[in-house]
Design a protein around this motif. Structure first.
Motif, PDB file in Angstrom:
ATOM      1  N   ILE A 328       0.879  -1.175   0.000  1.00 14.89           N
ATOM      2  CA  ILE A 328       0.000   0.000   0.000  1.00 14.89           C
ATOM      3  C   ILE A 328       0.910   1.216   0.000  1.00 14.89           C
ATOM      4  N   THR A 329       0.733   2.068  -0.995  1.00 16.24           N
ATOM      5  CA  THR A 329       1.640   3.206  -1.139  1.00 16.24           C
ATOM      6  C   THR A 329       0.883   4.374  -1.760  1.00 16.24           C
ATOM      7  N   ASP A 330       1.576   5.513  -1.857  1.00 10.86           N
ATOM      8  CA  ASP A 330       0.950   6.659  -2.525  1.00 10.86           C
ATOM      9  C   ASP A 330       1.569   6.898  -3.900  1.00 10.86           C
ATOM     10  N   SER A 331       2.436   5.956  -4.325  1.00 13.27           N
ATOM     11  CA  SER A 331       3.159   6.181  -5.571  1.00 13.27           C
ATOM     12  C   SER A 331       2.872   5.107  -6.610  1.00 13.27           C
ATOM     13  N   VAL A 332       2.272   5.529  -7.707  1.00 18.62           N
ATOM     14  CA  VAL A 332       1.985   4.623  -8.816  1.00 18.62           C
ATOM     15  C   VAL A 332       3.292   4.072  -9.390  1.00 18.62           C
ATOM     16  N   GLU A 333       4.285   4.939  -9.521  1.00 17.37           N
ATOM     17  CA  GLU A 333       5.569   4.527 -10.110  1.00 17.37           C
ATOM     18  C   GLU A 333       6.256   3.498  -9.219  1.00 17.37           C
ATOM     19  N   TYR A 334       6.255   3.768  -7.911  1.00 22.38           N
ATOM     20  CA  TYR A 334       6.917   2.832  -7.015  1.00 22.38           C
ATOM     21  C   TYR A 334       6.203   1.470  -7.030  1.00 22.38           C
ATOM     22  N   ALA A 335       4.871   1.501  -7.057  1.00 21.84           N
ATOM     23  CA  ALA A 335       4.124   0.244  -7.084  1.00 21.84           C
ATOM     24  C   ALA A 335       4.456  -0.534  -8.356  1.00 21.84           C
ATOM     25  N   GLU A 336       4.557   0.184  -9.465  1.00 22.40           N
ATOM     26  CA  GLU A 336       4.884  -0.483 -10.723  1.00 22.40           C
ATOM     27  C   GLU A 336       6.281  -1.097 -10.646  1.00 22.40           C
ATOM     28  N   GLU A 337       7.189  -0.331 -10.077  1.00 20.93           N
ATOM     29  CA  GLU A 337       8.563  -0.811  -9.934  1.00 20.93           C
ATOM     30  C   GLU A 337       8.606  -2.047  -9.011  1.00 20.93           C
ATOM     31  N   PHE A 338       7.896  -1.974  -7.891  1.00 18.20           N
ATOM     32  CA  PHE A 338       7.848  -3.102  -6.957  1.00 18.20           C
ATOM     33  C   PHE A 338       7.203  -4.315  -7.637  1.00 18.20           C
ATOM     34  N   GLY A 339       6.207  -4.058  -8.441  1.00 14.26           N
ATOM     35  CA  GLY A 339       5.577  -5.131  -9.214  1.00 14.26           C
ATOM     36  C   GLY A 339       6.571  -5.752 -10.182  1.00 14.26           C
ATOM     37  N   ASN A 340       7.323  -4.913 -10.845  1.00 16.20           N
ATOM     38  CA  ASN A 340       8.355  -5.407 -11.767  1.00 16.20           C
ATOM     39  C   ASN A 340       9.391  -6.264 -11.042  1.00 16.20           C
TER      40      ASN A 340
END
Ligand SMILES: *[C@@H]1O[C@H](CO)[C@@H](O)[C@H](O)[C@H]1NC(C)=O
Length: 405
Positions: A328-340
């Motif tokens: 759970i985060t406030d950053s779309v980019e970070y979530a995408e990166e973590f997903g990657n």
């Protein structure tokens, strides 16, 4: 740390992501997660990477381990509000058991969740993730609690139904838009107000408006100049002109002879006048709309004052689902990166391992089939031999060989 390092490596400046919660499930996972005791027979989650995976350690997640059970498990985090911020909820789900019916979603609660009593009716803020039951239900739930009511998304978002790990991401933005991503690709997006029934309709049919009595909605009418031809009316059935009274007909015994009835070839059916355009046609009457007095705009549909817990409240018929990489985060980019970094790295080797296992299974099955066939053939040979021997024996009985004498 990882984020900083990545930014440095990629030269990308993330807008300082705030990570509210992150769980990759290691050996100490149970220290952070609380089992509900609402029911005595809730199913157990076990730590495992499953039957096939990309990385034996990193791909460990928690797996539902008992069929036909309810599951209740939750973890708390520091309370926050998403007001004025983007909210991202993300996790991976792997239905490696080839699920027939069961939930694969998370619920995100306020901080006052009673974890040991968490159950299906525990109020939550957002429910998100896949849900499968038979061929009829294969959808991604996105449910928002708004003023005490759970609102389901009105669009149909299909979930993945194979046995592999998939990444589910919900993004809720402070401009009241949302996006659902599956495997880091957009599956759906839109406006909160349009795609959920947060608010009553903006306009309603004017209750004072009424179709005028003389409003003619008939596009066509009977041609007033058309009249029925004089010779139109003919009986539908007539006595068969070809029928003949049978020679052996006895009027006294059989009654008076009547020919059988047949369809009249001259019968034209009911007469109907031609249709012509109605000169008084005014078009379909449209009920005028007025502003709905019940409607009250809300520019904070997306906003919750208090997030503080996440949980799995599930029913599964066939267990085996593995959850991992909860974020759970406030950053779309970070979530995408973590997903990657998690799902993105796992997916290909996971598939490869599964394919290899399938190939082995196939070979083993072939081998078994071959053996079964061979045994069958051998049995057949034996039977044939036995039959031959029996025949020979019969011959022997009939004509004993010389040296036996
Ligand atoms: C994630 O991976 C995809 C596909 O490789 C790539 O296009 C994208 O830029 C990556 N995202 C981030 C934030 O690194």
């Amino acid at each position: 740390m990882k984020v900083v390092l990545l930014c440095a490596l990629l030269g990308i400046a993330f807008a300082d992501p705030t990570v509210y919660f992150k769980e990759e499930f290691g050996d100490d996972w149970a220290e952070r997660w609380v089992e509900s005791k609402h029911k005595s027979d809730l199913g157990k989650f076990v730590l495992t990477a499953g039957k096939f995976y990309g990385d034996a350690e990193k791909d460990k997640g928690i797996q539902t381990s008992q069929d036909a059970r309810f599951y209740g498990l939750s973890a708390k985090f520091d309370k926050f509000s998403n007001e004025g911020k983007t909210l991202v909820i993300q996790f991976t789900v792997k239905h490696e058991q080839n699920i027939d019916c069961g939930g694969g979603y998370v619920k995100v609660f306020s901080s006052d969740l009673d974890q040991s009593d968490m159950h299906g009716e525990s109020p939550y803020n957002i429910m998100f993730g896949p849900d499968i039951c038979g061929p009829g239900t294969k959808k991604v739930h996105v449910i928002f609690n708004y003023k005490g009511k759970n609102l389901l998304v009105k669009k149909d978002i299909r979930c993945k139904d194979d046995v592999f790990s998939h990444l589910y991401t919900l993004i809720v933005r402070p401009d009241n838009t949302y996006e659902v991503k599956i495997d880091n690709e957009k599956a759906e997006s839109g406006d909160l107000e349009a795609d959920w029934d947060f608010l009553p309709a903006k306009t309603i049919p004017d209750p004072d408006a009424k179709k005028p009595d003389d409003w003619d909605e008939r596009e066509k009418i009977d041609d007033p100049d058309d009249t029925k031809p004089e010779d139109w009316d003919k009986p539908e059935h007539i006595p068969d002109p070809e029928a003949k009274k049978p020679d052996d007909w006895d009027d006294e015994m059989d009654g008076e002879w009547e020919p059988p009835m047949i369809d009249n070839p001259e019968y034209k059916g009911e007469w109907k006048p031609k249709q012509v355009d109605n000169p008084d046609y005014k078009g379909k009457w449209v009920h005028p709309e007025i502003d709905n007095p019940e409607y009250e705009a809300d520019d904070k549909l997306y906003s919750f004052a208090d997030f503080g817990a996440i949980g799995f409240d599930l029913w599964q018929v066939k267990a085996g689902t593995i959850f991992d990489n909860v974020l759970i985060t406030d950053s779309v980019e970070y979530a995408e990166e973590f997903g990657n970094e998690t799902w993105g790295k796992t997916k290909d080797p996971e598939k490869k391992m599964k394919d290899a296992q399938d190939e082995e299974d196939r070979k083993a099955r072939e081998e078994e089939e071959k053996k079964r066939k061979e045994e069958e053939d051998a049995n057949k040979d034996d039977e044939e031999e036995e039959a031959e021997e029996e025949e020979e024996e019969e011959d022997d009985d009939a004509a004993p060989e010389k040296d036996e004498l």
